[in-house]
Motif scaffolding. Sequence first.
Motif, PDB file in Angstrom:
ATOM      1  N   LEU A   5       9.033   5.354  12.924  1.00  0.00           N
ATOM      2  CA  LEU A   5       7.960   4.972  12.489  1.00  0.00           C
ATOM      3  C   LEU A   5       7.666   4.597  13.501  1.00  0.00           C
ATOM      4  O   LEU A   5       6.519   4.164  14.530  1.00  0.00           O
ATOM      5  N   LYS A   6       8.612   3.205  14.233  1.00  0.00           N
ATOM      6  CA  LYS A   6       8.450   2.682  15.053  1.00  0.00           C
ATOM      7  C   LYS A   6       8.394   3.027  16.335  1.00  0.00           C
ATOM      8  O   LYS A   6       7.845   2.719  17.198  1.00  0.00           O
ATOM      9  N   LEU A   7       9.436   4.646  16.932  1.00  0.00           N
ATOM     10  CA  LEU A   7       9.451   5.232  17.876  1.00  0.00           C
ATOM     11  C   LEU A   7       7.929   6.516  18.256  1.00  0.00           C
ATOM     12  O   LEU A   7       7.482   6.812  19.205  1.00  0.00           O
ATOM     13  N   GLN A   8       7.128   6.785  16.834  1.00  0.00           N
ATOM     14  CA  GLN A   8       6.286   7.748  16.988  1.00  0.00           C
ATOM     15  C   GLN A   8       4.926   7.573  18.131  1.00  0.00           C
ATOM     16  O   GLN A   8       3.960   8.159  18.567  1.00  0.00           O
ATOM     17  N   PRO A   9       4.954   5.618  17.786  1.00  0.00           N
ATOM     18  CA  PRO A   9       3.997   5.602  18.718  1.00  0.00           C
ATOM     19  C   PRO A   9       4.114   5.844  20.280  1.00  0.00           C
ATOM     20  O   PRO A   9       2.542   5.799  21.045  1.00  0.00           O
ATOM     21  N   LEU A  10       5.295   5.821  20.951  1.00  0.00           N
ATOM     22  CA  LEU A  10       6.110   6.228  21.841  1.00  0.00           C
ATOM     23  C   LEU A  10       5.863   7.650  22.160  1.00  0.00           C
ATOM     24  O   LEU A  10       5.244   8.673  23.504  1.00  0.00           O
ATOM     25  N   TYR A  11       6.635   8.295  21.689  1.00  0.00           N
ATOM     26  CA  TYR A  11       6.535   9.633  21.843  1.00  0.00           C
ATOM     27  C   TYR A  11       5.551  10.150  21.487  1.00  0.00           C
ATOM     28  O   TYR A  11       4.703  11.453  21.681  1.00  0.00           O
ATOM     29  N   TYR A  12       4.396   9.845  20.686  1.00  0.00           N
ATOM     30  CA  TYR A  12       3.089  11.393  20.836  1.00  0.00           C
ATOM     31  C   TYR A  12       2.458  11.644  21.878  1.00  0.00           C
ATOM     32  O   TYR A  12       2.372  13.323  21.832  1.00  0.00           O
ATOM     33  N   VAL A  13       2.253  10.547  22.581  1.00  0.00           N
ATOM     34  CA  VAL A  13       1.351  11.910  23.650  1.00  0.00           C
ATOM     35  C   VAL A  13       2.196  12.723  24.721  1.00  0.00           C
ATOM     36  O   VAL A  13       1.824  13.996  24.430  1.00  0.00           O
ATOM     37  N   PRO A  14       3.590  12.033  24.842  1.00  0.00           N
ATOM     38  CA  PRO A  14       4.519  13.452  25.224  1.00  0.00           C
ATOM     39  C   PRO A  14       4.734  14.379  24.877  1.00  0.00           C
ATOM     40  O   PRO A  14       4.482  16.194  25.772  1.00  0.00           O
ATOM     41  N   ILE A  15       4.881  14.248  22.967  1.00  0.00           N
ATOM     42  CA  ILE A  15       5.064  15.457  22.404  1.00  0.00           C
ATOM     43  C   ILE A  15       3.896  16.233  22.570  1.00  0.00           C
ATOM     44  O   ILE A  15       3.992  17.682  22.744  1.00  0.00           O
ATOM     45  N   CYS A  16       2.998  16.297  22.168  1.00  0.00           N
ATOM     46  CA  CYS A  16       1.227  16.984  22.515  1.00  0.00           C
ATOM     47  C   CYS A  16       1.478  16.971  23.115  1.00  0.00           C
ATOM     48  O   CYS A  16       0.616  18.628  23.583  1.00  0.00           O
ATOM     49  N   ILE A  17       1.428  16.546  24.696  1.00  0.00           N
ATOM     50  CA  ILE A  17       1.340  17.657  25.995  1.00  0.00           C
ATOM     51  C   ILE A  17       2.394  18.351  26.094  1.00  0.00           C
ATOM     52  O   ILE A  17       1.631  19.699  27.170  1.00  0.00           O
ATOM     53  N   PHE A  18       3.437  18.090  26.431  1.00  0.00           N
ATOM     54  CA  PHE A  18       4.213  18.714  26.990  1.00  0.00           C
ATOM     55  C   PHE A  18       5.632  19.945  26.274  1.00  0.00           C
ATOM     56  O   PHE A  18       5.890  20.926  26.789  1.00  0.00           O
ATOM     57  N   ILE A  19       5.513  19.036  24.458  1.00  0.00           N
ATOM     58  CA  ILE A  19       6.226  20.363  23.707  1.00  0.00           C
ATOM     59  C   ILE A  19       5.186  21.196  22.686  1.00  0.00           C
ATOM     60  O   ILE A  19       5.361  22.286  22.330  1.00  0.00           O
ATOM     61  N   GLY A  20       4.405  20.193  22.108  1.00  0.00           N
ATOM     62  CA  GLY A  20       3.186  20.720  20.964  1.00  0.00           C
ATOM     63  C   GLY A  20       3.168  22.632  21.832  1.00  0.00           C
ATOM     64  O   GLY A  20       2.993  23.456  20.617  1.00  0.00           O
ATOM     65  N   ARG A  21       2.372  22.533  23.211  1.00  0.00           N
ATOM     66  CA  ARG A  21       2.476  24.345  23.134  1.00  0.00           C
ATOM     67  C   ARG A  21       3.329  24.785  22.722  1.00  0.00           C
ATOM     68  O   ARG A  21       2.973  26.264  22.155  1.00  0.00           O
ATOM     69  N   TYR A  22       4.751  24.511  23.807  1.00  0.00           N
ATOM     70  CA  TYR A  22       5.604  25.831  23.199  1.00  0.00           C
ATOM     71  C   TYR A  22       6.406  25.830  21.222  1.00  0.00           C
ATOM     72  O   TYR A  22       6.437  26.979  20.798  1.00  0.00           O
ATOM     73  N   ASN A  23       6.196  24.898  20.274  1.00  0.00           N
ATOM     74  CA  ASN A  23       5.968  24.485  19.224  1.00  0.00           C
ATOM     75  C   ASN A  23       5.206  25.626  18.655  1.00  0.00           C
ATOM     76  O   ASN A  23       5.643  26.173  17.602  1.00  0.00           O
TER      77      ASN A  23
END
Length: 403
Positions: free
Chosen positions: A225-243
């Motif tokens: 929960l503490k980290l999710q605001p930090l990794y939200y944008v990177p995961i959406c842009i760089f990982i989400g599509r492969y997922n």
Amino acid sequence: MKEVKKHNCKGDLWLVIDGGVYDCTSWLPRHPGGVVLLQFAGRDASDAFAALHEPTTYKWLKSFQIGVIEEEVPIPDDLKEFRSLRAKLWAEGWFNPRSDGLAKTMLLILSIAVGCIWTTIYCTSFLAHLVGSCLLGLFWKQCLLFAHDCCHRCATRNKVADKLLGPLFGTFLGGIGSGWWNWEHSMHHAVTQVVDADPSAGYPPVFCTDKLQVKLESWSTRLQLKLQPLYYVPICIFIGRYNLHFISLVLCPPAERLRDCILMGGYASYVWFLLSFLPSSERLLCYFVANSVTGVLHLILNMNHYSMPMQASMDSADEMGFFRFQLTGTSNISTNSVLQWYYGGLEHQVEHHLFPLMPRYNLPGIQKYVKELARRHNVPYNSAGFFSRNWDVVQTLSAVKPD
């Protein structure tokens, strides 16, 4: 309604539509929208049904009817006016596709495709190849947005054509399984922002947008929960599509999995063929850039809901009524006419959630009616720019704490 509420499970499923009581138990396995019916078992599904079905569908209900509701059920004033507005818009032809709207969408997709092919195959500079990668990402994104129209059966209003075009543009050209999308998106529209019901409401445990989604209290949960605001944008842009490549096939309904696997094979083949024209040293980077450009679509999809209030159960939806329920959990994107093409109708998410069968290019024309109805009944009408709304999402993620 007391008797109807008793029939609220998979093996005994009753629901109410416009005062009629329908036994849909036998229809559940064959329902094109998937198991969304279960969310309305023992409940009134009148407005969700009207939103997701054409008026001609009502004639098929008769074979499922087993009775009528005898007691009078109070209807909120805003919902009464909304139902009148919906009938008015159907009568005036706002749900009818326009040839010029379809032509503009096809021209946009074709123009991006031509630019991508030219810069990738016929240009030799690295900069041109990067531009081609960005155009490839935009091409995928626009194909997925058009597939969204098709899967809502509002691209052509011809069910056969839309059913064929959805997998073509979504899976073969866009790289996301349309079978899974149909199931997931039907549920999302019916139970928007309801915890443990809407599959698009956050992505727990990776993204929890409300404390109601936090199921465990442990050191790992607090860290996440503490980290999710930090990794939200990177995961959406760089990982989400492969997922989504992966889960759209794994979670695809069995009846459509073979089709989507074949089409995804076709997608992988044409992408490999296109990238084969690039120097081998550039291929991986260009592929990554293209997917990252498409990945922005995840931010666009999420920003319309992630910062909006969540509902603990469908009881909240019943109490609010469809109009207030949808506006409470949905936001538009404030933009201008120059950039509307980029969002592909998602900038009018409020209107889209109220009228999901309406073609995207007709949504701006009915916005004034929705705004006025919301103003008269003090219903929130939310809209914000791309960057400010995404900042709201990050703030929402930051605010989630376990009890």
